[in-house]
Every structure is written in C-alpha cells, then in structure tokens.
Design an enzyme around this catalytic site. Structure first.
Site, PDB file in Angstrom:
ATOM      1  N   ASP A   1       0.545  -7.043  -6.123  1.00  0.00           N
ATOM      2  CA  ASP A   1      -0.235  -6.342  -5.109  1.00  0.00           C
ATOM      3  C   ASP A   1      -0.301  -7.174  -3.830  1.00  0.00           C
ATOM      4  O   ASP A   1      -0.169  -8.403  -3.863  1.00  0.00           O
ATOM      5  CB  ASP A   1      -1.653  -6.076  -5.618  1.00  0.00           C
ATOM      6  CG  ASP A   1      -1.676  -5.152  -6.819  1.00  0.00           C
ATOM      7  OD1 ASP A   1      -0.727  -4.371  -6.980  1.00  0.00           O
ATOM      8  OD2 ASP A   1      -2.642  -5.231  -7.605  1.00  0.00           O
ATOM      9  N   LYS A   2      -0.557  -6.503  -2.731  1.00  0.00           N
ATOM     10  CA  LYS A   2      -0.606  -7.169  -1.429  1.00  0.00           C
ATOM     11  C   LYS A   2      -1.474  -8.416  -1.450  1.00  0.00           C
ATOM     12  O   LYS A   2      -1.073  -9.480  -0.964  1.00  0.00           O
ATOM     13  CB  LYS A   2      -1.130  -6.186  -0.370  1.00  0.00           C
ATOM     14  CG  LYS A   2      -1.371  -6.818   0.997  1.00  0.00           C
ATOM     15  CD  LYS A   2      -1.990  -5.813   1.963  1.00  0.00           C
ATOM     16  CE  LYS A   2      -2.327  -6.474   3.295  1.00  0.00           C
ATOM     17  NZ  LYS A   2      -2.968  -5.515   4.235  1.00  0.00           N
TER      18      LYS A   2
END
Length: 320
Positions: A139-140
């Site tokens: 995830d970011k």
C-alpha cells in the site's frame, strides 16, 4: 504489451441466487465490478465450461468459473527520476526498500510519480515486462521490501513462488491494544459490500486469507507484532488486525478511533496523534532466486517515523 488475465475458482454454495457479476467481483476482489461486467459481456467468462454473457445471470452455487481476458492497454507509463533505495540488484531481479508515501503503480488519482515510473527510469528495459516487473504490491503508506523481476522468466518464476505461497514476507505492525500472545487469523477477504474502496472480512465470497502474528514488544496500550503473510490479499494485514479488534495504529481506513495510554505524557501523545499513516513495515523477504534456485533473504529496519513512534512508546512504558 497488454496484461493477460487468467483466473479460475469454484464458487461457494452461498452464491446460490446471487448475480454473476456480484459474486465474481467478490471472488476476484482485485478487479472492479464494472471490469467483471465488461469481461462477461465480451464472452470471456465461462461457467462450468459454457460461455455466459449476462452479468445479471443468477447462480446455483458451486459452479466452476474461468476467466481468460486481456486488460485494455493503459496510457504509457513514463520514466521519472525518482530516487530508489535498492538493497540488491542482479540480472534477474531488484529488491527495493519502498518508502512510505510512494504509490506502487499508476492508477486513478495517481497517474505518475510512482514506483513503476521510477523503475522505468532506472532500467528502461523493464518496459517490456508487465507493470515494469512488479510482481506484488505494498500500500502507498506501507514501507518496506519489494522484489521486482528484470526478465520475463524471472517474472514467471517469482509469480509462481507467490502463488505457491513459498515466499516469506514478514512485517512489523504496531497495533492498538495489548495482546497476550500471538495467533493466526484465517478469514476470507473481499470488497466491502457498501464501500467499494475498502476491503472487509466476508463470511461468504471473498478470497481465502491467512495471517500469522506473534508478539515482538508490548507497551502500555499498544503491541508491536511480527506478522507473516501466508496469502497476499489487498489490505490483508490491515483488515485482519481490525477484524480481531487490534487495528494498526494510524490506519486512516480501518484504524477507528485513536487510543492513548492512560496518563500518557506529552511526548507519547504527540507521537501517537501525529502518526498519520498505518504503522506497517515489510521488514523481511525470503525467496528462491529465479535463476539459481538458491534461497535469498533480505531485511531492512523500520523507517525513521515508525522508529520514533516506537521509542516514544518505550519511554512512556518506562516512565509509568
């Protein structure tokens, strides 16, 4: 090149009476319902060997579904000079320490300045591979280790290892609450039935997901866990930890209300309240080298912001 998608699954008995597109978007949660509908209408979805072209078709449950399709070509991903923390590099693969805040590949809302853009600048030949050789995602706002293939045979080999669950991926996760012991969460994950941007534990549908965790350190109101993924579903650790009511600190989607230790000092309060991302770090990666078959392992420490948060909780525990 267009990315080829080949998916297979046996639908659960609970699918009986439900729409085909609804169930497939739960079973294959990496793809949107609209994408699933396009594949159905294009005749790229088979149920028990027969082509079906109606998204609204009702299911009996237990059918065998097969999807063979191509994702439409996206716009060109341009090379961009973005710094990369490369821990290892040879002719077959790269191992990257992804910082928090870096998106892995372009998508709606993040058209560029991604890891994929950076990889194409570092090695233009990666343009010949699906997603520039990226075989798994973070995830970011999750930091840590990622492996990237540099050749098509290496890409196939790494994907096969991931599918066979022979790649070891260990994370450090700071969660709310004090856990007495480690354990395992085994619960299917699929799209949230209302908020399609979120994932959720699903009693019916979804994909099997298994997360193992053990206690690394306990604080007054938090626990640092070492987490090992057996499967790799979207947001898996975040969803599973929230499911057992120990969400990851700072998680803006699944974290719920922030909890502070009773009587916490100013330093601890500021550290916890100021941590604006999920406290999750992919610390260790073990796999077989795609060319030699030799076991390879890499490890990387937590980024500074997460280390400072841990230090503040340590100091709060010692001061209590």
């Amino acid at each position: 090149m267009n990315e080829r998608v080949e998916l297979q699954a046996t639908l659960p008995p609970e699918a009986a009476g439900k729409r085909l597109d609804q169930v497939l978007s739960e079973v294959f949660a990496d793809y949107s319902r609209s994408r699933i509908q396009q594949w159905i209408r294009a005749g790229e979805v088979r149920l028990d060997g027969a082509v079906c072209a109606l998204p609204r078709q009702r299911l009996a449950g237990g059918e065998r579904v097969e999807i063979a399709a191509e994702l439409p070509p996206a716009g060109p991903v341009e090379p961009q000079a973005i710094p990369l923390a490369i821990l290892y590099e040879d002719a077959a693969l790269l191992v990257i320490n992804k910082p928090p805040g870096l998106v892995v590949h372009p998508a709606a809302g993040n058209p560029d300045r991604t890891l994929q853009n950076a990889l194409l600048h570092h090695d233009p030949t990666l343009a010949h591979l699906p997603r520039a050789g990226i075989v798994h995602r973070l995830d970011k706002d999750t930091s840590g280790l990622m492996v990237v293939a540099r050749t098509l045979p290496a890409h196939h080999a790494l994907v096969a290892q991931l599918q066979a669950r022979s790649v070891t991926r260990e994370y450090l996760a700071l969660v709310q609450g004090v856990l007495a012991a480690g354990g395992t969460v085994e619960a299917n994950i699929g799209r949230h039935p209302v908020d399609r941007k979120r994932m959720a534990v699903r009693r019916t549908g979804g994909k099997p997901a298994v997360t193992h965790y053990r206690v690394e350190r306990r604080f007054r109101a938090h626990t640092l866990l070492r987490v090992r993924l057996e499967t790799g579903r979207t947001h898996q650790i975040r969803v599973h930890m929230a499911h057992i009511r120990h969400p990851i600190v700072g998680d803006p989607v699944y974290g719920g209300r922030m909890k502070l230790p009773a009587g916490a000092g100013e330093t601890a309060r500021e550290a916890i309240q100021g941590f604006r991302r999920q406290a999750l770090h992919a610390e260790r990666l073990v796999l077989q080298h795609p060319d030699t078959g030799e076991p390879c392992a890499w490890q990387t420490p937590m980024p500074e912001d997460m280390q400072r948060l841990i230090e503040a909780l340590e100091a709060d525990r010692e001061a209590s």
